[in-house]
Design an enzyme around this catalytic site. Sequence first.
Site, PDB file in Angstrom:
ATOM      1  N   ASN A  19      43.237  35.108  32.344  1.00 46.76           N
ATOM      2  CA  ASN A  19      42.086  34.207  32.230  1.00 46.76           C
ATOM      3  C   ASN A  19      41.602  34.277  30.778  1.00 46.76           C
ATOM      4  O   ASN A  19      40.953  35.240  30.383  1.00 46.76           O
ATOM      5  CB  ASN A  19      40.980  34.677  33.200  1.00 46.76           C
ATOM      6  CG  ASN A  19      39.701  33.889  33.044  1.00 46.76           C
ATOM      7  OD1 ASN A  19      39.676  32.852  32.373  1.00 46.76           O
ATOM      8  ND2 ASN A  19      38.629  34.373  33.661  1.00 46.76           N
ATOM      9  N   LYS A  21      39.441  32.568  29.362  1.00 48.78           N
ATOM     10  CA  LYS A  21      38.014  32.183  29.235  1.00 48.78           C
ATOM     11  C   LYS A  21      37.839  31.182  28.082  1.00 48.78           C
ATOM     12  O   LYS A  21      38.766  30.441  27.774  1.00 48.78           O
ATOM     13  CB  LYS A  21      37.143  33.423  29.050  1.00 48.78           C
ATOM     14  CG  LYS A  21      37.393  34.466  30.133  1.00 48.78           C
ATOM     15  CD  LYS A  21      36.299  35.470  30.246  1.00 48.78           C
ATOM     16  CE  LYS A  21      36.719  36.561  31.214  1.00 48.78           C
ATOM     17  NZ  LYS A  21      35.650  37.457  31.547  1.00 48.78           N
ATOM     18  N   HIS A 109      34.800  32.147  39.903  1.00 48.24           N
ATOM     19  CA  HIS A 109      34.727  33.322  39.021  1.00 48.24           C
ATOM     20  C   HIS A 109      33.263  33.731  38.912  1.00 48.24           C
ATOM     21  O   HIS A 109      32.367  32.880  38.912  1.00 48.24           O
ATOM     22  CB  HIS A 109      35.299  32.959  37.645  1.00 48.24           C
ATOM     23  CG  HIS A 109      35.443  34.159  36.762  1.00 48.24           C
ATOM     24  ND1 HIS A 109      34.375  34.723  36.104  1.00 48.24           N
ATOM     25  CD2 HIS A 109      36.528  34.900  36.434  1.00 48.24           C
ATOM     26  CE1 HIS A 109      34.801  35.771  35.401  1.00 48.24           C
ATOM     27  NE2 HIS A 109      36.099  35.897  35.592  1.00 48.24           N
ATOM     28  N   GLU A 111      31.454  34.557  36.557  1.00 44.52           N
ATOM     29  CA  GLU A 111      30.696  33.918  35.467  1.00 44.52           C
ATOM     30  C   GLU A 111      30.240  32.521  35.882  1.00 44.52           C
ATOM     31  O   GLU A 111      29.164  32.064  35.509  1.00 44.52           O
ATOM     32  CB  GLU A 111      31.548  33.880  34.189  1.00 44.52           C
ATOM     33  CG  GLU A 111      31.639  35.267  33.560  1.00 44.52           C
ATOM     34  CD  GLU A 111      32.896  35.532  32.764  1.00 44.52           C
ATOM     35  OE1 GLU A 111      33.605  34.576  32.404  1.00 44.52           O
ATOM     36  OE2 GLU A 111      33.180  36.719  32.513  1.00 44.52           O
ATOM     37  N   GLU A 180      37.092  40.927  41.945  1.00 49.44           N
ATOM     38  CA  GLU A 180      36.643  41.257  40.599  1.00 49.44           C
ATOM     39  C   GLU A 180      35.229  41.825  40.668  1.00 49.44           C
ATOM     40  O   GLU A 180      34.245  41.063  40.699  1.00 49.44           O
ATOM     41  CB  GLU A 180      36.630  40.008  39.723  1.00 49.44           C
ATOM     42  CG  GLU A 180      37.994  39.374  39.570  1.00 49.44           C
ATOM     43  CD  GLU A 180      38.103  38.623  38.253  1.00 49.44           C
ATOM     44  OE1 GLU A 180      38.995  38.950  37.471  1.00 49.44           O
ATOM     45  OE2 GLU A 180      37.282  37.730  37.998  1.00 49.44           O
ATOM     46  N   GLY A 186      34.923  42.741  31.766  1.00 48.63           N
ATOM     47  CA  GLY A 186      34.616  42.743  30.338  1.00 48.63           C
ATOM     48  C   GLY A 186      33.784  43.936  29.895  1.00 48.63           C
ATOM     49  O   GLY A 186      33.250  43.947  28.788  1.00 48.63           O
ATOM     50  N   SER A 225      38.626  44.611  33.699  1.00 47.41           N
ATOM     51  CA  SER A 225      39.097  45.550  32.674  1.00 47.41           C
ATOM     52  C   SER A 225      40.479  46.132  32.996  1.00 47.41           C
ATOM     53  O   SER A 225      40.718  47.329  32.795  1.00 47.41           O
ATOM     54  CB  SER A 225      38.064  46.651  32.438  1.00 47.41           C
ATOM     55  OG  SER A 225      36.838  46.087  31.979  1.00 47.41           O
TER      56      SER A 225
END
Length: 268
Positions: A19, A21, A109, A111, A180, A186, A225
């Site tokens: 991904n 991003k 996702h 985010e 996730e 991240g 991560s």
Amino acid sequence: MTAPANPEKVRRKPLVLGNWKMNGDVAASEQLLSGLLRGDRELPDALAGVEAGVCPPYPYIGLAAARLAGSRFGWGAQNVAHFEDGAYTGEVSATMLRDLACTWVLVGHSERRALFDETDAQLSAKVEFAHRAGLIPVVCVGESRSEREALMTEQVLAAQIDGLCAALTSTNEQFVIAYEPVWAIGTGLTASPEQAQQVHAFIRSRLAAGRVPGAAGVRILYGGSVKPSNAQALFGQPDVDGGLVGGASLVAEDFLSICRAAALRSIR
Ligand code: PEP
């Protein structure tokens, strides 16, 4: 699709998706794509048995398609509209992604859930449009740090999965789940292999409880991560079928090394 009598015997091909991003530009994307192709040319056997692909930002999907066509790597998108087509300025439909020969599309996702307030109804529509267009939705689920600390991980995941079960079961099309944990995305923090396994097994049982056909065959990826240094231990768990990789997918060597770790799973 009916669930096999002995779920232990189901073989799930390992899958690793990158991904990207909202990172990079044309030059950086070209460089990353050539790095992946070079890695595959140099060590093709090490990647045999793994399915892998990248999800670039929308403007670079065409570039990925042009460079990766005919290679071992596929491509997909990070998001899709929850509308079919029409006057939805700024949106990209599932059929447009299929036109670019995308295989996968990320749905939900964390985010997007957090920053764009995506709801279960919208995510269900995305799954349905993706399926109708022949794309494989990669549905992302995960708990926040405070939810984990409050021992609510299973409750949160159950709600996220149950919210999408109807959409996932409305057709016999394929889908992938990505677990996730939000606290691991991240941040450099990673779920331990045991924590990941525990949650993946829970997700699989929840899918089965929601009468998702062939739950034992659904691939469940871990994301948060993932790095070359922890990939093998994570992918060594029985229900961890590969990874959804953010930061490390921006470095060709790291992404290749994670793909190689997943390939080892197929020869266990
Ligand atoms: C992600 O955003 O999907 C992700 C897993 O990111 P990272 O690998 O950087 O934690």
